[in-house]
Write an enzyme that holds these catalytic residues in place. Structure first.
Site, PDB file in Angstrom:
ATOM      1  CB  CYS A 114      33.447  35.702  18.235  1.00  0.00           C
ATOM      2  SG  CYS A 114      34.107  36.810  18.693  1.00  0.00           S
ATOM      3  CG  HIS A 250      29.910  34.827  20.631  1.00  0.00           C
ATOM      4  ND1 HIS A 250      30.751  33.813  21.380  1.00  0.00           N
ATOM      5  CD2 HIS A 250      30.095  35.794  20.610  1.00  0.00           C
ATOM      6  CE1 HIS A 250      32.002  34.762  21.683  1.00  0.00           C
ATOM      7  NE2 HIS A 250      31.263  35.974  20.762  1.00  0.00           N
ATOM      8  CG  ASN A 280      33.537  37.530  23.220  1.00  0.00           C
ATOM      9  OD1 ASN A 280      33.944  36.019  23.063  1.00  0.00           O
ATOM     10  ND2 ASN A 280      33.568  38.601  22.395  1.00  0.00           N
TER      11      ASN A 280
END
Ligand SMILES: CC(C)(COP(=O)(O)OP(=O)(O)OC[C@H]1O[C@@H](n2cnc3c(N)ncnc32)[C@H](O)[C@@H]1OP(=O)(O)O)[C@@H](O)C(=O)NCCC(=O)NCCS
Length: 323
Positions: A114, A250, A280
């Site tokens: 990520c 993020h 996500n």
């Protein structure tokens, strides 16, 4: 004279299929209310059976090229942040290179889960400063739906698919915080935490594997480390929280985003939030949020932006850039 990597274009692509939280209620012991209240996620886009990560990345890259008014043959390098490359090799980046009809320059993937886009931006910035490339296409693209255990309610409701891309170009600048472009970067990793977020497959198992996560543990590390790395990057640029126009974080969980902004003493009306619509999307989430933030009219030329991300490894980092 200082060399800066300046953003010339941005774009994104999201697969057509949108899955609401309510759709999970049919197959899992979960609810729209639980998912919204614990994560802020309301829906996510999922790739169709025939779509590949390179396809998503190519669509985002074309949108960024159009935004920049550039042709693919003007690009020197492609860096693609992904943990869901279509094949073990070659890299998804070289597939994008071929899809764009680009026959010169070089292309490679960066894998920092990520945090991948922050690592890719930092790498692109370093290549530009070192004189290895003048224009770099930096992409984050993921199909995390292919890594989901659809029986695990603690993970499968949290992730989505998508891609975003930026074009960076070398410019000469005064070397002050007023310059446009990347002003500072801060990268970190700590491999001791590999067991709290990982995929249980690879060459050691001969399978692609499924994502496994200890959500609470990841959460605990996230807010602290994200605020720390954002502060470190700002300090390297000679700036502080008060200078920030937008945090573009993020997009994993609204509670992590809010907790980090609070620690940074930046109010939520200066944070670009897309997690409700995308879930996500791992390395794709920051370029997606940059592209959506620009399209919404939030991000404007001259704005001071801090991006920050954390993911499996653990790996985390931040980039400070003036749009
Ligand atoms: C995953 C996360 C949303 C869970 O929220 P939480 O408040 O920590 O919830 P807990 O883990 O304490 O779980 C509470 C309960 O909800 C249950 N639960 C988990 N997922 C659920 C779901 N989708 N629906 C309903 N209940 C669920 C758990 O089984 C647990 O039940 P139990 O108490 O009977 O064991 C949260 O920990 C998180 O976001 N962590 C960070 C994850 C992340 O962002 N990872 C990516 C970083 S790149």
């Amino acid at each position: 004279m200082t060399i800066r990597a300046v953003v010339r274009g941005v774009g994104h692509y999201l697969p057509d299929r949108v899955v609401s939280n309510a759709e999970f209620e049919a197959s899992l012991d979960t609810s729209d209310d639980w998912i919204r209240s614990r994560s802020g996620i309301e829906r996510r886009h999922l790739a169709g059976p025939g779509q590949t990560t390179a396809d998503l990345a190519t669509r985002a890259a074309k949108a960024a090229l159009e935004d920049a008014g550039m042709q693919a043959d003007e690009i020197d390098a492609i860096i693609l942040a992904t943990s869901t490359a279509d094949l073990t090799f070659p890299s998804a980046a070289t597939m994008v290179q071929a899809n764009l009809g680009m026959t010169r320059g070089f292309a490679f993937d960066v894998q920092a889960v990520c945090a991948g886009f922050v690592f890719a931006l930092t790498t692109a910035n370093a290549l530009i400063i070192a004189g290895q490339a003048t224009r770099v296409l930096v992409i984050g693209a993921e199909i995390f739906s292919r890594l989901m255990d659809w029986t695990d309610r603690g993970t499968c409701v949290l992730f989505g698919d998508g891609a975003g891309a930026l074009i960076l170009e070398r410019t000469e600048a005064a070397g002050t915080p007023a310059d446009r472009g990347i002003l500072s970067t801060d990268l970190n990793s700590d491999g001791r935490h590999k067991d709290i977020l990982y995929v249980d497959g690879g060459t050691s198992t001969g399978t692609t594997g499924k994502l496994r996560m200890e959500g609470k543990e990841v959460f605990r590390h996230a807010v602290e480390k994200l605020a720390e790395t954002a502060h470190a990057a700002l300090e390297k640029a000679g700036l502080g929280s008060a200078d920030v126009d937008w945090i573009v974080p993020h997009q994993a969980n609204i509670r992590i985003i809010e907790g980090t902004a609070k620690r940074m003493q930046v109010s939520m009306d200066r944070v670009v939030v897309t997690v409700q619509d995308h879930g996500n999307t791992s390395a794709a989430s920051i370029p997606l949020a940059l592209s959506v933030g620009k399209a919404r009219g939030q991000i404007k030329p001259g704005d001071l932006i801090v991006t920050e991300a954390i993911g499996g490894g653990l790996a985390w980092g931040a980039v400070v850039l003036r749009w």
